[in-house]
Each structure stands twice: as C-alpha cells, then as structure tokens.
Design an enzyme around this catalytic site. Structure first.
Site, PDB file in Angstrom:
ATOM      1  N   ALA A   1       7.155   4.453   3.584  1.00 32.95           N
ATOM      2  CA  ALA A   1       6.924   3.152   2.960  1.00 32.95           C
ATOM      3  C   ALA A   1       5.516   3.032   2.383  1.00 32.95           C
ATOM      4  O   ALA A   1       5.312   2.328   1.403  1.00 32.95           O
ATOM      5  CB  ALA A   1       7.191   2.033   3.962  1.00 32.95           C
ATOM      6  N   THR A   2       4.561   3.719   2.979  1.00 36.84           N
ATOM      7  CA  THR A   2       3.205   3.682   2.420  1.00 36.84           C
ATOM      8  C   THR A   2       3.221   4.203   0.988  1.00 36.84           C
ATOM      9  O   THR A   2       2.689   3.568   0.065  1.00 36.84           O
ATOM     10  CB  THR A   2       2.237   4.535   3.267  1.00 36.84           C
ATOM     11  OG1 THR A   2       2.211   4.016   4.592  1.00 36.84           O
ATOM     12  CG2 THR A   2       0.825   4.530   2.682  1.00 36.84           C
TER      13      THR A   2
ATOM     14  N   GLN B   1      10.336  -2.765   7.847  1.00 35.18           N
ATOM     15  CA  GLN B   1      10.802  -3.247   9.161  1.00 35.18           C
ATOM     16  C   GLN B   1      12.197  -3.861   9.077  1.00 35.18           C
ATOM     17  O   GLN B   1      12.764  -4.222  10.102  1.00 35.18           O
ATOM     18  CB  GLN B   1       9.832  -4.310   9.700  1.00 35.18           C
ATOM     19  CG  GLN B   1       8.439  -3.811  10.008  1.00 35.18           C
ATOM     20  CD  GLN B   1       8.362  -2.984  11.284  1.00 35.18           C
ATOM     21  OE1 GLN B   1       9.307  -2.929  12.070  1.00 35.18           O
ATOM     22  NE2 GLN B   1       7.243  -2.320  11.474  1.00 35.18           N
TER      23      GLN B   1
ATOM     24  N   HIS C   1      11.590   5.914   9.770  1.00 34.64           N
ATOM     25  CA  HIS C   1      11.177   6.075  11.175  1.00 34.64           C
ATOM     26  C   HIS C   1      11.070   4.780  11.977  1.00 34.64           C
ATOM     27  O   HIS C   1      10.825   4.824  13.175  1.00 34.64           O
ATOM     28  CB  HIS C   1       9.877   6.886  11.273  1.00 34.64           C
ATOM     29  CG  HIS C   1       8.619   6.166  10.906  1.00 34.64           C
ATOM     30  ND1 HIS C   1       7.788   5.647  11.862  1.00 34.64           N
ATOM     31  CD2 HIS C   1       8.039   5.906   9.729  1.00 34.64           C
ATOM     32  CE1 HIS C   1       6.736   5.089  11.270  1.00 34.64           C
ATOM     33  NE2 HIS C   1       6.865   5.244   9.962  1.00 34.64           N
TER      34      HIS C   1
ATOM     35  N   THR D   1       9.662  18.724  -4.407  1.00 34.65           N
ATOM     36  CA  THR D   1      10.952  19.153  -3.870  1.00 34.65           C
ATOM     37  C   THR D   1      11.418  18.200  -2.783  1.00 34.65           C
ATOM     38  O   THR D   1      10.652  17.846  -1.893  1.00 34.65           O
ATOM     39  CB  THR D   1      10.825  20.578  -3.292  1.00 34.65           C
ATOM     40  OG1 THR D   1      10.418  21.446  -4.355  1.00 34.65           O
ATOM     41  CG2 THR D   1      12.138  21.066  -2.720  1.00 34.65           C
TER      42      THR D   1
ATOM     43  N   CYS E   1      -3.709  -2.758  13.667  1.00 35.22           N
ATOM     44  CA  CYS E   1      -2.766  -1.750  14.147  1.00 35.22           C
ATOM     45  C   CYS E   1      -3.217  -0.330  13.830  1.00 35.22           C
ATOM     46  O   CYS E   1      -2.795   0.611  14.465  1.00 35.22           O
ATOM     47  CB  CYS E   1      -1.364  -2.007  13.603  1.00 35.22           C
ATOM     48  SG  CYS E   1      -1.169  -1.679  11.860  1.00 35.22           S
TER      49      CYS E   1
HETATM   50  C1  LIG Z   1       5.435   1.086   9.076  1.00 41.36           C
HETATM   51  C2  LIG Z   1       5.233   0.232   7.914  1.00 41.36           C
HETATM   52  C3  LIG Z   1       4.736   0.743   6.712  1.00 41.36           C
HETATM   53  C4  LIG Z   1       4.350   2.186   6.554  1.00 41.36           C
HETATM   54  O1  LIG Z   1       5.479   3.002   6.535  1.00 41.36           O
HETATM   55  P1  LIG Z   1       5.344   4.598   6.611  1.00 41.36           P
HETATM   56  O2  LIG Z   1       6.722   5.064   6.347  1.00 41.36           O
HETATM   57  O3  LIG Z   1       4.877   4.880   8.007  1.00 41.36           O
HETATM   58  O4  LIG Z   1       4.373   5.018   5.586  1.00 41.36           O
HETATM   59  C5  LIG Z   1       4.608  -0.112   5.651  1.00 41.36           C
HETATM   60  N1  LIG Z   1       4.933  -1.408   5.763  1.00 41.36           N
HETATM   61  C6  LIG Z   1       5.392  -1.942   6.900  1.00 41.36           C
HETATM   62  C7  LIG Z   1       5.758  -3.383   6.940  1.00 41.36           C
HETATM   63  C8  LIG Z   1       5.555  -1.142   8.022  1.00 41.36           C
HETATM   64  O5  LIG Z   1       6.007  -1.681   9.136  1.00 41.36           O
END
Ligand SMILES: *Cc1c(COP(=O)(O)O)cnc(C)c1O
Length: 388
Positions: free
Chosen positions: A74-75, A182, A204, A243, A329
C-alpha cells in the site's frame, strides 16, 4: 522459547493463513515462470495465476481486472496514486486535499509534493475521528485535482464516509483516492457506488504475505491518467514496471478470497471479542474509547488511559500482549501519535493509549487474559503514582 505474548497487533500486520501459504508454495518451485513469458507453458501458468488474482481483487471492489495494478504494497500504491496524479494533472491544477489522520504513506507523498510547489489542504477530524463533510466542501478549489481520504484508519479503526466523499468529488470532476489497506475484504467496498477512482490495497493486513499490494486505477467514467513512478519493461499497462512476483500475487488472491467468504461471520465474532474487551476494561474509571463507537473496524479497540505514564504502561503490558502504543507507529519515531492528537488529545494522554488489533486467530480466552492483565497493570501504575 519462552511463552510469547498474545498477538493483538493486527493493524500492523497479520500472520499468513495456512491456506494462503499452501496456495503460494507451488509458485516458488513448480510454477516458477515469468508471467510475461508468452512463448511457453511456464509463463502461461504464471500468467493464469496472476489473472486469477486480478479477477478476485476486481470482484472484491466491483472493478474490472484490467484496472488492478500490482505494487509492492500500500505504501507504493499510495505513492503511485498521489505522485502519479500530481504529475499527470499538474497543468489542470496543483491543489490536493487529504486528512490529518492519514497514514504516513499518504501524508509524506503530499509533503513531498508540497516541497515541489503543490498546495496541500489537510482536513481536521471531529472528536470521533470522522471528517466533517462541510469542511471538505469548504476546502474545494477550482484547482483541486485530488482528494485522498482513507477507508479505515490503522490506529483507531474509524471508517470514513467514502460514498459521500466520492459523490462530492465526482460532482466537481476531482479524482478521489482512498487508502484501503485496512479495509480490503473486511468491509464492503464498491468503486462504482462509492465513486472511487483510485484505491490502494495490501495483502499483509488480511492474512496474506508481505510485500504485495495493488492500486485500482479507474479506466472509464472517467478514465484516470497516471504518470508511472517506476519505469522499465512496461508491465502493468506501463504504470508499474517490474517482473510480477507470482507467489505473492497468488497469496494475495487467496487471502482476499478467504476473507471475503468469511467476512460477515468474522466481523460478528470480532465485534463480540472487542465488545467483551471493552466492557471489561471500562470497569475502570478514566478510560476513553478513541474513534467512533460503531463506525469502525470490527477488530479495532483503541483506548486512552488517564493517570498512567505511556511508557510504563507499555512496559507493563508487554510480557502478556503484543499491542501498539500511542506513540507514532513507525519505530523510528517517538512523537505522540498524530492520529490521537488530531482527536484533540494532549501528548500525555496520546502516549497513554493502547491499540488492540484483534484478528482471525484470537480467542475469547485470550481476550480474558489480556483484559485481566491490562486492568491489573493500570491499577498498579495508578497506585504508584498516588504514592509518590
Ligand atoms: C499498513 C498500511 C499502509 C502500508 O502498507 P504496506 O503494504 O505495508 O506498504 C498504508 N496505509 C495504511 C492505512 C496501512 O494500514
């Protein structure tokens, strides 16, 4: 190894479900092909597996498979969305709206764009963690190109009113991005009815593997342009080269498939566990619930505790439970949580906060142990303070 603390930090990450691991394993060895290899069966097998996950993710949010762009998490999806929009639309305007309680993976790309000359409006939240739609209304400008508001908060679990925000953005031809890291497969998400143009996902937090995520990019009504942030072989329709990591992608699909199938019953179970934990802790005085009481993730309980020191509290809890505190966090940072201070808490009260992230593998028995120990710890710390 000695007895390990009870894991209650499911907003940080979750264990990979055994069923997910089983689905992934053949893709490390037997089906190891590159999904971009179009001239042999090794590539075809891998491509078929990738296609299947694309279909699962698309169905989960009412998108089409072509609208799913795989990323490392997500980052990266947030970075691609926010910087990619800024770069593609800067001639239209250079104003972006986001919220004070967003994850740093949204806040920091916005700060970076600010350093390049973009203007960023950071909306406050109300006491319950929800944004005030009249504040959003006031923030719109003719040069606004993007609104980024998360689906579910990673600290206080609050669910923002996506459909209302989407409607307001669509009326003004402004692109709407949501970080749903989330939320995916935990609450109903629909990019059509909620009028979402970009959505960040990760595996994850939902019992899938780390290092895999996706960005939904709307292809029609309207078609969203995105400037790639990683150039190379032109994978993912040119938006994200590299890839594809087939085993992780297979795991992502399986994780979402399982969570969707179990969503209703699991949310009910988690709500009961959370309620049980809250009712036990609430017997003490001076305990505050952070975030909206009902408009929140089922597995999230975040409380602030009067009359205790945050660091001592965490130290006292640590042997029995793995939870997060009210400090930022990221472990590199020890300032009070920006989410809790956005709710109006003092730094002291923000520090004296605990986030319980209850998940798939937690039981009522564990909740009872945790509640008992937390109560004893808080009582003992309060007694010490009054003695001094
Ligand atoms: C965990 C999280 C992220 C980051 O996600 P990653 O897959 O670890 O990079 C971004 N936004 C929110 C709201 C998250 O809880």
């Amino acid at each position: 190894m000695s007895i390990r603390p009870i894991y209650l930090d499911c907003h940080a990450t979750t264990p990979v479900d055994e069923r997910v691991v089983a689905a992934m394993l053949p893709y490390f060895t037997e089906h190891f092909g590159n999904p971009s290899s179009i001239s042999h069966v090794y590539g075809w097998e891998a491509e078929a597996a990738v296609k299947q996950t694309r279909e699962i993710l698309a169905a989960a949010i009412n998108a089409t498979p072509e609208e799913i762009i795989f990323t490392s998490g997500a980052t990266e999806a947030n970075n691609l969305a926010i910087k990619g929009i800024a770069e593609a639309y800067f001639q239209k305007g250079q104003h972006i709206i986001t919220v004070a309680t967003e994850h740093s993976a949204v806040i920091d790309p916005c700060k970076y764009l600010k350093s390049l000359g973009f203007e960023i409006t950071i909306l406050p939240v109300q006491k319950d963690g929800l944004i005030d739609l009249t504040e959003l209304e006031k923030a719109f400008r003719p040069e606004t190109i993007l609104v980024s508001v998360m689906a579910a908060n990673n600290e206080i679990g609050v669910l923002q009113p996506l459909a209302e925000i989407g409607e307001m953005c669509r009326d003004r031809n402004i692109i709407f991005h949501t970080d749903a890291a989330q939320a995916i497969a935990k609450i109903p998400l629909d990019v059509q009815t909620m009028k979402i143009d970009l959505m960040s996902l990760t595996a994850h937090k939902v019992y899938g593997p780390k290092g895999i995520g996706a960005l939904y990019v709307r292809r029609r009504n309207p078609r969203v342009q995105l400037a790639p942030q990683q150039h190379g072989g032109g994978h993912e329709r040119g938006m994200r080269s590299g890839t594809l990591y087939t085993p992780q992608i297979v795991g992502f699909g399986k994780a979402v498939e399982i969570a969707l199938a179990e969503q209703t019953i699991e949310n009910q179970r988690l709500t009961e566990l959370r309620q049980s934990l809250w009712l036990q802790l609430f017997q003490l005085e001076g305990i505050h619930l952070n975030g909206h009481p009902t408009q929140r993730l089922a597995g999230n309980l975040n409380i602030s505790i009067e009359g205790v020191d945050g660091a001592a509290l965490l130290l006292g809890l640590q042997p029995v439970m793995a939870v997060s505190s009210g400090s930022a966090c990221s472990s590199a940072n020890t300032s009070p949580s920006h989410v809790l201070t956005a709710l109006g808490h003092s730094p002291q009260l923000a520090y004296a906060s605990v986030r319980f992230g209850i998940g798939r593998f937690n039981t009522q028995q564990e909740i009872d142990i945790v509640a008992k120990h937390a109560i004893a710890t808080i009582q003992s710390l309060r007694k010490q303070t009054t003695l001094v």
